[in-house]
Design a protein around this motif. Structure first.
Motif, PDB file in Angstrom:
ATOM      1  N   ARG A  69       0.845  -1.199   0.000  1.00 15.08           N
ATOM      2  CA  ARG A  69       0.000   0.000   0.000  1.00 15.08           C
ATOM      3  C   ARG A  69       0.882   1.253   0.000  1.00 15.08           C
ATOM      4  O   ARG A  69       1.920   1.294   0.612  1.00 15.08           O
ATOM      5  CB  ARG A  69      -0.883  -0.041   1.236  1.00 15.08           C
ATOM      6  CG  ARG A  69      -2.009   0.919   1.207  1.00 15.08           C
ATOM      7  CD  ARG A  69      -2.915   0.626   2.421  1.00 15.08           C
ATOM      8  NE  ARG A  69      -3.796   1.733   2.644  1.00 15.08           N
ATOM      9  CZ  ARG A  69      -5.001   1.826   2.119  1.00 15.08           C
ATOM     10  NH1 ARG A  69      -5.461   0.856   1.368  1.00 15.08           N
ATOM     11  NH2 ARG A  69      -5.758   2.877   2.351  1.00 15.08           N
ATOM     12  N   GLY A  70       0.449   2.275  -0.735  1.00 21.16           N
ATOM     13  CA  GLY A  70       1.174   3.546  -0.756  1.00 21.16           C
ATOM     14  C   GLY A  70       1.922   3.832  -2.041  1.00 21.16           C
ATOM     15  O   GLY A  70       2.563   4.854  -2.182  1.00 21.16           O
ATOM     16  N   LYS A  71       1.828   2.961  -3.032  1.00 24.14           N
ATOM     17  CA  LYS A  71       2.487   3.167  -4.332  1.00 24.14           C
ATOM     18  C   LYS A  71       1.447   3.634  -5.345  1.00 24.14           C
ATOM     19  O   LYS A  71       1.204   2.977  -6.332  1.00 24.14           O
ATOM     20  CB  LYS A  71       3.133   1.876  -4.826  1.00 24.14           C
ATOM     21  CG  LYS A  71       4.237   1.366  -3.977  1.00 24.14           C
ATOM     22  CD  LYS A  71       5.516   1.982  -4.427  1.00 24.14           C
ATOM     23  CE  LYS A  71       6.674   1.263  -3.748  1.00 24.14           C
ATOM     24  NZ  LYS A  71       7.923   1.876  -4.046  1.00 24.14           N
ATOM     25  N   ASN A  72       0.818   4.742  -5.103  1.00 22.80           N
ATOM     26  CA  ASN A  72      -0.265   5.240  -5.947  1.00 22.80           C
ATOM     27  C   ASN A  72      -0.028   4.962  -7.429  1.00 22.80           C
ATOM     28  O   ASN A  72       1.105   4.906  -7.880  1.00 22.80           O
ATOM     29  CB  ASN A  72      -0.432   6.736  -5.733  1.00 22.80           C
ATOM     30  CG  ASN A  72      -0.735   7.077  -4.302  1.00 22.80           C
ATOM     31  OD1 ASN A  72      -1.312   6.272  -3.573  1.00 22.80           O
ATOM     32  ND2 ASN A  72      -0.340   8.256  -3.876  1.00 22.80           N
ATOM     33  N   ALA A  73      -1.108   4.793  -8.171  1.00 22.46           N
ATOM     34  CA  ALA A  73      -1.033   4.543  -9.608  1.00 22.46           C
ATOM     35  C   ALA A  73      -1.183   5.848 -10.370  1.00 22.46           C
ATOM     36  O   ALA A  73      -1.942   6.732  -9.971  1.00 22.46           O
ATOM     37  CB  ALA A  73      -2.134   3.573 -10.022  1.00 22.46           C
ATOM     38  N   VAL A  74      -0.467   5.961 -11.481  1.00 26.62           N
ATOM     39  CA  VAL A  74      -0.611   7.094 -12.389  1.00 26.62           C
ATOM     40  C   VAL A  74      -0.990   6.529 -13.752  1.00 26.62           C
ATOM     41  O   VAL A  74      -0.363   5.579 -14.234  1.00 26.62           O
ATOM     42  CB  VAL A  74       0.688   7.924 -12.476  1.00 26.62           C
ATOM     43  CG1 VAL A  74       0.534   9.067 -13.473  1.00 26.62           C
ATOM     44  CG2 VAL A  74       1.074   8.468 -11.101  1.00 26.62           C
ATOM     45  N   ALA A  75      -2.018   7.113 -14.362  1.00 22.99           N
ATOM     46  CA  ALA A  75      -2.526   6.627 -15.641  1.00 22.99           C
ATOM     47  C   ALA A  75      -2.753   7.789 -16.605  1.00 22.99           C
ATOM     48  O   ALA A  75      -3.194   8.860 -16.201  1.00 22.99           O
ATOM     49  CB  ALA A  75      -3.838   5.886 -15.434  1.00 22.99           C
ATOM     50  N   ASP A  76      -2.441   7.551 -17.872  1.00 22.67           N
ATOM     51  CA  ASP A  76      -2.835   8.469 -18.941  1.00 22.67           C
ATOM     52  C   ASP A  76      -4.108   7.917 -19.550  1.00 22.67           C
ATOM     53  O   ASP A  76      -4.201   6.716 -19.841  1.00 22.67           O
ATOM     54  CB  ASP A  76      -1.745   8.576 -20.012  1.00 22.67           C
ATOM     55  CG  ASP A  76      -0.580   9.445 -19.570  1.00 22.67           C
ATOM     56  OD1 ASP A  76      -0.753  10.262 -18.647  1.00 22.67           O
ATOM     57  OD2 ASP A  76       0.515   9.309 -20.153  1.00 22.67           O
ATOM     58  N   ILE A  77      -5.101   8.807 -19.744  1.00 22.59           N
ATOM     59  CA  ILE A  77      -6.417   8.389 -20.224  1.00 22.59           C
ATOM     60  C   ILE A  77      -6.822   9.283 -21.390  1.00 22.59           C
ATOM     61  O   ILE A  77      -6.703  10.509 -21.313  1.00 22.59           O
ATOM     62  CB  ILE A  77      -7.462   8.480 -19.093  1.00 22.59           C
ATOM     63  CG1 ILE A  77      -7.026   7.608 -17.918  1.00 22.59           C
ATOM     64  CG2 ILE A  77      -8.846   8.091 -19.605  1.00 22.59           C
ATOM     65  CD1 ILE A  77      -7.806   7.847 -16.660  1.00 22.59           C
ATOM     66  N   ARG A  78      -7.300   8.656 -22.464  1.00 19.13           N
ATOM     67  CA  ARG A  78      -7.786   9.411 -23.623  1.00 19.13           C
ATOM     68  C   ARG A  78      -9.171   8.882 -23.997  1.00 19.13           C
ATOM     69  O   ARG A  78      -9.330   7.699 -24.307  1.00 19.13           O
ATOM     70  CB  ARG A  78      -6.809   9.277 -24.793  1.00 19.13           C
ATOM     71  CG  ARG A  78      -7.182  10.171 -25.975  1.00 19.13           C
ATOM     72  CD  ARG A  78      -6.134  10.134 -27.080  1.00 19.13           C
ATOM     73  NE  ARG A  78      -6.044   8.825 -27.703  1.00 19.13           N
ATOM     74  CZ  ARG A  78      -4.961   8.056 -27.709  1.00 19.13           C
ATOM     75  NH1 ARG A  78      -3.864   8.430 -27.096  1.00 19.13           N
ATOM     76  NH2 ARG A  78      -4.981   6.888 -28.329  1.00 19.13           N
ATOM     77  N   PHE A  79     -10.141   9.762 -23.993  1.00 24.61           N
ATOM     78  CA  PHE A  79     -11.521   9.438 -24.371  1.00 24.61           C
ATOM     79  C   PHE A  79     -11.707   9.853 -25.825  1.00 24.61           C
ATOM     80  O   PHE A  79     -11.389  10.987 -26.193  1.00 24.61           O
ATOM     81  CB  PHE A  79     -12.470  10.195 -23.453  1.00 24.61           C
ATOM     82  CG  PHE A  79     -13.927  10.033 -23.773  1.00 24.61           C
ATOM     83  CD1 PHE A  79     -14.493   8.788 -23.936  1.00 24.61           C
ATOM     84  CD2 PHE A  79     -14.753  11.140 -23.875  1.00 24.61           C
ATOM     85  CE1 PHE A  79     -15.849   8.625 -24.210  1.00 24.61           C
ATOM     86  CE2 PHE A  79     -16.105  11.008 -24.134  1.00 24.61           C
ATOM     87  CZ  PHE A  79     -16.652   9.745 -24.310  1.00 24.61           C
TER      88      PHE A  79
END
Length: 171
Positions: free
Chosen positions: A76-86
């Motif tokens: 726990r504590g390794k936040n996720a980062v995501a690129d999102i394109r709609f």
């Protein structure tokens, strides 16, 4: 449109996972996520249309009951980062892209929140006569940038869709 019928708890390991290890590095939701792409046709009188969607992502830290055991890779504590394109794409008469409308963002999904909803909207998209059809395709591209593996939430309790999209005629 809705993410395939997969329970949010995912005890069977059927959900779409994006991240490291056994997960995919990226995914196309509503496009190649296990269901056939759904095409939508604008009304003959519509001049413009609007598309909107929400995408629910859940982090997969060790010990969470929301992800398949094979996907739990980080404490726990390794936040996720995501690129999102709609994207909302008007198709030509051969079924290929004629006009693509899109919006992109980078999101951080924290373990504290754990379940994270992204909302997307593309208003007032012109229906282009030059494309030769009034048919559109909706999809969301999701790419893991860093941190936790995450999953795309499908259904909750077999009834409530957590990831879905809709298109409608404006005028």
């Amino acid at each position: 449109m809705a993410e395939p019928g997969r329970e949010s708890a995912d005890t069977a390991g059927l959900c779409t996972y994006v991240g490291d290890g056994a997960a995919d590095a990226d995914a196309w939701i509503f496009y190649d996520d296990g269901t056939p792409p759904i095409k939508w046709k604008a009304d003959p009188s519509a001049v413009t249309v609007t598309a909107q969607a929400n995408l629910e992502l859940t982090t997969c830290y060790k010990g969470t009951a929301s992800c398949a055991d094979t996907m739990e890779e980080y404490a726990r504590g390794k936040n996720a980062v995501a690129d999102i394109r709609f994207e909302f794409i008007q198709l030509d008469s051969t079924g290929h892209a004629c006009r693509t409308h899109s919006t992109a963002s980078r999101k951080t999904i924290t373990d504290e929140g754990h379940h994270f909803i992204t909302r997307h909207r593309l208003p007032n998209i012109p229906v282009e006569a030059a494309c030769g059809t009034r048919t559109f395709l909706m999809r969301i591209y999701v790419k893991h940038v860093s941190g936790q593996t995450f999953k795309v939430d499908g259904l909750q309790g077999g009834a409530t869709s957590l990831t879905n999209g809709i298109a409608f005629n404006d005028r």
